[in-house]
Write an enzyme that holds these catalytic residues in place. Sequence first.
Site, PDB file in Angstrom:
ATOM      1  N   ASP A 316       0.791  -1.228   0.000  1.00  0.00           N
ATOM      2  CA  ASP A 316       0.000   0.000   0.000  1.00  0.00           C
ATOM      3  C   ASP A 316       0.824   1.279   0.000  1.00  0.00           C
ATOM      4  O   ASP A 316       0.492   2.241  -0.698  1.00  0.00           O
ATOM      5  CB  ASP A 316      -0.952   0.007   1.203  1.00  0.00           C
ATOM      6  CG  ASP A 316      -2.216  -0.797   0.941  1.00  0.00           C
ATOM      7  OD1 ASP A 316      -2.675  -0.793  -0.207  1.00  0.00           O
ATOM      8  OD2 ASP A 316      -2.733  -1.412   1.879  1.00  0.00           O
ATOM      9  N   TYR A 398      -9.634   0.504   3.709  1.00  0.00           N
ATOM     10  CA  TYR A 398      -9.073   0.543   5.056  1.00  0.00           C
ATOM     11  C   TYR A 398      -8.604   1.935   5.448  1.00  0.00           C
ATOM     12  O   TYR A 398      -8.102   2.701   4.622  1.00  0.00           O
ATOM     13  CB  TYR A 398      -7.896  -0.428   5.189  1.00  0.00           C
ATOM     14  CG  TYR A 398      -8.296  -1.734   5.839  1.00  0.00           C
ATOM     15  CD1 TYR A 398      -8.483  -1.820   7.219  1.00  0.00           C
ATOM     16  CD2 TYR A 398      -8.524  -2.872   5.084  1.00  0.00           C
ATOM     17  CE1 TYR A 398      -8.860  -3.001   7.824  1.00  0.00           C
ATOM     18  CE2 TYR A 398      -8.912  -4.062   5.677  1.00  0.00           C
ATOM     19  CZ  TYR A 398      -9.078  -4.112   7.051  1.00  0.00           C
ATOM     20  OH  TYR A 398      -9.468  -5.281   7.649  1.00  0.00           O
TER      21      TYR A 398
END
Length: 667
Positions: A316, A398
Amino acid sequence: MDRFVRSSRLVLFTIALGVAGRTAEAQVDHPMDPLSWQEYWTVLEVLESEGHLNDETRFSQVGLREPSKTTGWGWEPGGEVERAAFAVVKQGAQTFEAVVDVGTARLVSWTEASDVQPNWLSEEFFAMSGVVKEHPEFVAALERRGFTNLMFVECVTLPPGMYDRPEWKNRRVGQVNCEDTRRVRNTWTRQIEGLTAIVDMNTEEVLEVIDEGIVPVPTVNADFDDASIGPPRTHAAPISVEQPLGPGFTLNGHEVVWDRWSFHVRPDQRSGAVISLVRYHEGDRARPILYQGFLSEIFVPYMDPSTPWYARNFLDAGEYSTGGLAKPLEPGIDCPDNARYLDFVVAGDNGRPSTVERTVCLFERYAGDAAWRHRDETAKGRPKRDLVVRFAAVLGNYDYYFDWTFQQDGSIRVAVGSTGIAEVKMVSERMAMAAGTNGESGSNGGTSEAAPADAYGRFVAENIVAVNHDHYFSFRLDLDVDGTTNRFQRDHLVQKRLPADHVRRSLWVVESQTARSESEAKLNVELRRPALWRVINPSVTNHVGYPVSYQLMTSGAIETLLSEDDYPRRRAGFIDHHLWVTPYAENERYAAGKYPTLSEPGQGLPRWTSTDRNIADTDIVLWHTIGMHHVVRAEDWPVMPIMWKSFELRPFDFFNQNPALDLPKTP
C-alpha cells in the site's frame, strides 16, 4: 550525498494553530522541513525550462531530497539550509528520476529508471472505465448480468500484486473490476463479482476479459451515515480535555520540544510522517537516540484463490501513495480538542502543489495512568502524560492510524490502529451453512467437494463474505544511541539447571550475542526462545559500567502463513523476518524496494542483505514488521472497530535510574 545550499529566503508553509485550522507564515529554516508550495513550483519551472515536460508527463512522487545525515545531526539554528527536491516522473512507458536544487533553481540530474514501474497515479484508478465499458466482450458480460445501461456502473483499475506472466513484462498492467453505484453510499456491497478485465495502462488496450460466472449483486444496505445509524446513544456524563494555558509542548515550525524530548516531524507523501533527530535532554546534554523513524511499507495479501482476489496483495505505501498517504484529520474524531495540526503540501499527477489540511496532529494525553508507584507505609507515585504524534492513512477500504507516542520514562511507543471497511466478496449463497453438532460452519473444515461460500472468509451480511487477509506494517528505525557507532545485541534467556542437591531445579540466565553481519540479525520472535533485542553503544557506559542501549520490545509480530514459493510472499520478502538489521545507506528506505508496483520478487531488504554486510560497531538501521491475521467477525461490519498493534523503543541502561522519578505530582 551531494550538498545543496540555498540563500535564506522566505517561503510559505502552513501550521494549524488550533482546531479551526488557522495558518501562519514562517521561514523554511530547517534542512528536514518538507517542500513548500513555492518550492514545488520551482521543481515544475526548472523541469519545464529544461524541456522535460510534455503532454504525457505525470508526477508519481515529488518530495524533499534529504541532506546528508552528518548535516542532519550537526545542523544548528541559523546555519546553512540545504534544499533539494527529488521527483519520480512518468512519461508514457518511461520513468525518470529528477533532482532539483530549489535554492538556485537548477536541474542537478535527470536519469531514466529502467525496468521499473512508478506508484499508481490518481488518474489511473478510473482511467480505463470508459475503455472497458466500450469493449464488446466486457460489455456482453455486463449485459448477461443485467447491466444494459452502464451510466451507474463505475470501474476501478488497480495494479495486480503479482507479476509471473512473461507476456506482461514491461507492461503497465492493470486489473479492472466494476461496481453498481446506485442508491447506496457504501458501494463495497455492490461489487460486480466474477468479471475482470486485464488492461495495459500505457497503450489503453484490453488484454484479457475473465468471466468466472454470474454472481447476483446483493441488495444489502451497509451505509453508516448518521441517518442510517439512527439516533446515537447518550453519555451519562461529559468528559472534556482542556489546556487553558495552551499545549505543554513547543512547536517551532516542524521542530517539537516537549518535557525532555526534542525532535523534528515532517509530513511525507509516501510514509505519512517522518520523525527525525530525536534527542532526550539531561541537563546540558542533548542525547541522540533516533536519527529517523518512519513507516516503510504496508503489505495486505488476501486469502481467496479466485480471480481477481488472488492478485490482491497490496504494497500500500509504495503502490498507492500518490497524492499523499496521509489524509486530513478530523478534529474531535481523529484528534482531541487540545490537538495542534501540521498541514502538508503535496503534488498532484500534474506536479502542481495543493495543501492537505491537518495531515499530522500533536496532542498531550492523560489517561489517569501512573508513570510509577509503590505503596509501603504511604502511597508513592507519579501520574504520567504522553505526547502523541498521529497521522491517518486511507487506502481504499481501510483506514489506519499511526501513532508515535513519546513517554516521560524515555520510551517511544509506535502503534498502528486498523479500522475502515472490510473488503468483501459477493456470493450466491445468502448465509453460512447450518452449524454442525460442534458448532462448526463449513468454513471450518467442511468435507464437501465444493468449497462453501465462506471457505476463505466469513459472512457479514446476506450474499456478502468478508475475505480473510493479513496486515503487515514495516518500520525503518535508524537508531543512533548516544552516537552513530552502534552494534546489535541479542540477549537470550536460557534455562540453567541447578545442582542436584539444590532445592530448586532450574532458573534462567542471560546469554548475550552480538550480531556481526546481516545474516545474524534476520530474526523472528520465538516464544520458546525468548530474547531481548538491543542497539548498544559500546563506547558509552552508565554509572555502573554497562553500555548504554535501547531495546526494541514488540507485541505485534505475526508469523506469515504464506509458503516460501508463493509469489506475494516473495514480492514482499521483508515479511520473512520480524527484524532485519542493515548498515546505514541513505538510499535504502523502503522495505519492499523503491519501486514495488508490479515488482518482481526479491526487491528491498532481501536484495540489500544478500551480500551479508558488516553491522558491528557501525551506523546501523533496524527494520521491524508488526501486523495481524484478520478473520473478519460480525462486529467488524459495516465499519471495523479500531484494532491496535504496537512496539516500543525502550531505554535499557541508557539512564542511571528511572528518568520519570521527578515528574510532577499532578498531571
